[in-house]
Design a protein around this motif. Structure first.
Motif, mmCIF file in Angstrom:
data_model
loop_
_atom_site.group_PDB
_atom_site.id
_atom_site.type_symbol
_atom_site.label_atom_id
_atom_site.label_comp_id
_atom_site.label_asym_id
_atom_site.label_seq_id
_atom_site.Cartn_x
_atom_site.Cartn_y
_atom_site.Cartn_z
ATOM 1 N N SER A 1 6.722 -8.242 3.827
ATOM 2 C CA SER A 1 5.705 -7.623 2.964
ATOM 3 C C SER A 1 6.351 -6.462 2.215
ATOM 4 O O SER A 1 6.890 -5.540 2.835
ATOM 5 C CB SER A 1 4.522 -7.119 3.799
ATOM 6 O OG SER A 1 3.892 -8.203 4.462
ATOM 7 N N ILE B 1 -0.674 1.083 -5.676
ATOM 8 C CA ILE B 1 0.317 0.453 -4.798
ATOM 9 C C ILE B 1 -0.082 -1.005 -4.584
ATOM 10 O O ILE B 1 -1.203 -1.296 -4.194
ATOM 11 C CB ILE B 1 0.407 1.189 -3.453
ATOM 12 C CG1 ILE B 1 0.897 2.623 -3.668
ATOM 13 C CG2 ILE B 1 1.343 0.454 -2.503
ATOM 14 C CD1 ILE B 1 0.934 3.453 -2.403
ATOM 15 N N GLN B 2 0.852 -1.884 -4.854
ATOM 16 C CA GLN B 2 0.601 -3.318 -4.708
ATOM 17 C C GLN B 2 1.455 -3.865 -3.559
ATOM 18 O O GLN B 2 2.477 -3.285 -3.184
ATOM 19 C CB GLN B 2 0.935 -4.054 -6.005
ATOM 20 C CG GLN B 2 0.198 -3.526 -7.213
ATOM 21 C CD GLN B 2 0.646 -4.207 -8.476
ATOM 22 O OE1 GLN B 2 0.504 -5.424 -8.639
ATOM 23 N NE2 GLN B 2 1.184 -3.427 -9.405
ATOM 24 N N GLN B 3 1.029 -4.987 -3.019
ATOM 25 C CA GLN B 3 1.772 -5.622 -1.923
ATOM 26 C C GLN B 3 2.031 -7.078 -2.257
ATOM 27 O O GLN B 3 1.138 -7.794 -2.712
ATOM 28 C CB GLN B 3 1.004 -5.518 -0.604
ATOM 29 C CG GLN B 3 1.715 -6.217 0.566
ATOM 30 C CD GLN B 3 1.119 -5.885 1.905
ATOM 31 O OE1 GLN B 3 0.939 -4.709 2.233
ATOM 32 N NE2 GLN B 3 0.808 -6.893 2.703
ATOM 33 N N GLN C 1 5.768 -3.426 -0.465
ATOM 34 C CA GLN C 1 4.784 -2.545 -1.108
ATOM 35 C C GLN C 1 5.491 -1.777 -2.234
ATOM 36 O O GLN C 1 6.475 -1.079 -1.985
ATOM 37 C CB GLN C 1 4.192 -1.572 -0.073
ATOM 38 C CG GLN C 1 3.462 -2.273 1.060
ATOM 39 C CD GLN C 1 3.064 -1.341 2.178
ATOM 40 O OE1 GLN C 1 3.464 -0.177 2.199
ATOM 41 N NE2 GLN C 1 2.282 -1.848 3.125
#
Length: 327
Positions: free
Chosen positions: A85, A63-65, A87
Motif C-alpha cells: 500500500s 493523501i491518496q492510497q 500513500q
C-alpha cells in the motif's frame, strides 16, 4: 426587437456567470489561456476571462492510497504474493509538475513498486520475508521518493500489508508449526510426569523412613515394657528366664485373641493348638537353661563337659523321628 434583446441579455448573463468558478478545499485548478498555462488557482471563488481562459484540470491535494499486488518468488523458490500500500500526495508547490509531467501517476507508481519488490524479495528466504517486511517497505519508499519527486508527487508512506504464499506452502508451514507445538507439549508433559514420579518417590521414601522410625520406636518401647515386666516378676520370686517365658506365652495368647476378634480376618497363626503354648514355654525354659549352662562352662573352660551337656539338652528338646514306612 424584443427577441434580440432577450438573446443579448441571456448571452451577457452566460458570459458573466462563466467568468466565475469555485475551487474545493484541498484541490488546485490549472487555468490555461488559449491552450497555454496561465496560473494555478486554490480553494475559493475564482475569476477568469470567458472564452479566453479555461479550466484545464483539477489536481487533488489529499493523501491518496494505491494498493499494488505483486507475485514474485523468494530465495528458496517459494512463490508469494505481496500487497504493498503506497500513500502519496501532491503538494501545492508542485501542482504544475504533477499536472503536466505525469499523465497516469498510478501506473507509474505501480511500475516502480513492481521493480523494487521483485529486486528485494528474491534475495530473502520466505521466513525472512515475513520478518523483514518493513525493510522491503522502506526500500520501496526510498525508490519511489527518488523517482516521483521529479513529477511533483511526495510519498508519505509505504506498507507491506499482506504476504500470501502458495496454499501448499501455507499448509506445510502450518504442519511444521503444529508439529513444533506438539513437540513442546510433549516436552512439558514429560517434564510434568518426571516431577510427579520424583515427588511420589520422595514421598514414598519419606513414608518408609517415618514407618521405620515408628517401628524402631515401637520396638524400643516394647523392650522397655518387657524390662519393666521382668523386674516386677523378679520381685515376686520369678526368675528372669521364667518371666521371659511367661511374657512370650502371654503375648502368644493375646495375639490369638486379637485374630479371633476380627470376623473378616484371613490370617492363620501357626502353631495355634492348645499344646502350642506349653510347648513354647518348655522349649524356651530349656533353651534359657542350656544357654546358662553353656555360659558357666565356658567360664570354667570345661569344653568336654560343655559338649556332653549340650548334646543331652539337644536330645531332650528334639522330638523323636517317626520311622519310615515302606510301601
Amino acid at each position: 426587437m424584443d427577441i434580440t434583446l432577450i438573446i443579448f441579455i441571456v448571452f451577457g448573463l452566460f458570459i458573466l456567470l462563466s467568468s466565475f468558478f469555485t475551487v474545493k478545499q484541498q484541490t488546485s485548478v490549472v487555468i490555461e489561456r488559449f491552450g497555454k498555462f496561465l496560473s494555478i488557482r486554490q480553494s475559493g471563488l475564482q475569476l477568469k476571462i470567458p472564452l479566453i481562459d479555461r479550466v484545464a484540470g483539477r489536481v487533488n491535494l489529499k493523501i491518496q492510497q494505491l494498493d499494488v499486488i505483486i507475485e514474485t518468488k523468494t530465495k528458496d523458490n517459494v512463490f508469494v504474493k505481496l500487497k504493498v500500500s503506497v500513500q502519496f500526495m501532491v503538494v501545492k508547490e508542485t501542482v504544475y509538475d504533477a499536472f503536466y509531467k505525469l499523465e497516469y501517476p498510478h501506473d507509474q507508481i505501480t511500475s516502480y513498486v513492481f521493480d523494487v519488490v521483485r529486486a528485494e524479495v528474491p534475495k530473502l528466504k520466505l521466513d525472512d520475508v515475513f520478518e523483514r517486511k518493513d525493510d522491503i517497505a522502506v526500500a520501496v519508499k526510498r525508490e519511489l521518493n527518488e523517482a516521483m519527486t521529479t513529477y511533483g508527487y511526495t510519498i508519505i508512506n509505504t506498507l507491506v500489508t499482506d504476504i500470501d504464499p502458495d496454499i501448499q506452502v501455507k499448509n506445510a508451514m502450518n504442519r511444521i508449526n503444529a508439529a513444533d507445538r506438539e513437540k513442546t507439549v510433549a516436552e512439558f508433559e514429560a517434564e510434568a510426569s518426571r516431577i510427579r514420579i520424583v515427588a511420589k518417590a520422595k514421598a514414598e521414601a519419606e513414608s518408609k523412613r517415618l514407618q521405620g522410625q515408628g517401628i524402631a520406636d515401637q520396638r524400643r518401647e516394647i523392650a522397655r515394657g518387657l524390662v519393666e515386666s521382668v523386674d516386677v516378676l523378679n520381685k515376686v520370686g520369678i526368675n528372669s528366664q521364667e518371666a521371659s517365658a511367661l511374657i512370650v506365652v502371654t503375648q502368644h495368647y493375646d495375639t490369638l485373641q486379637a485374630i479371633g476378634a476380627d470376623a473378616n480376618s484371613n490370617l492363620i497363626l501357626l502353631p495355634n493348638s492348645p499344646q502350642a503354648g506349653s510347648e513354647m514355654l518348655n522349649n524356651m525354659v530349656a533353651s534359657f537353661s542350656a544357654s546358662n549352662q553353656v555360659g558357666e562352662m565356658m567360664k570354667k573352660g570345661n569344653r568336654k563337659k560343655l559338649k556332653s551337656t549340650a548334646y543331652e539338652n539337644l536330645k531332650t528338646t528334639e522330638k523323636p523321628e517317626e520311622p519310615e514306612t515302606e510301601v
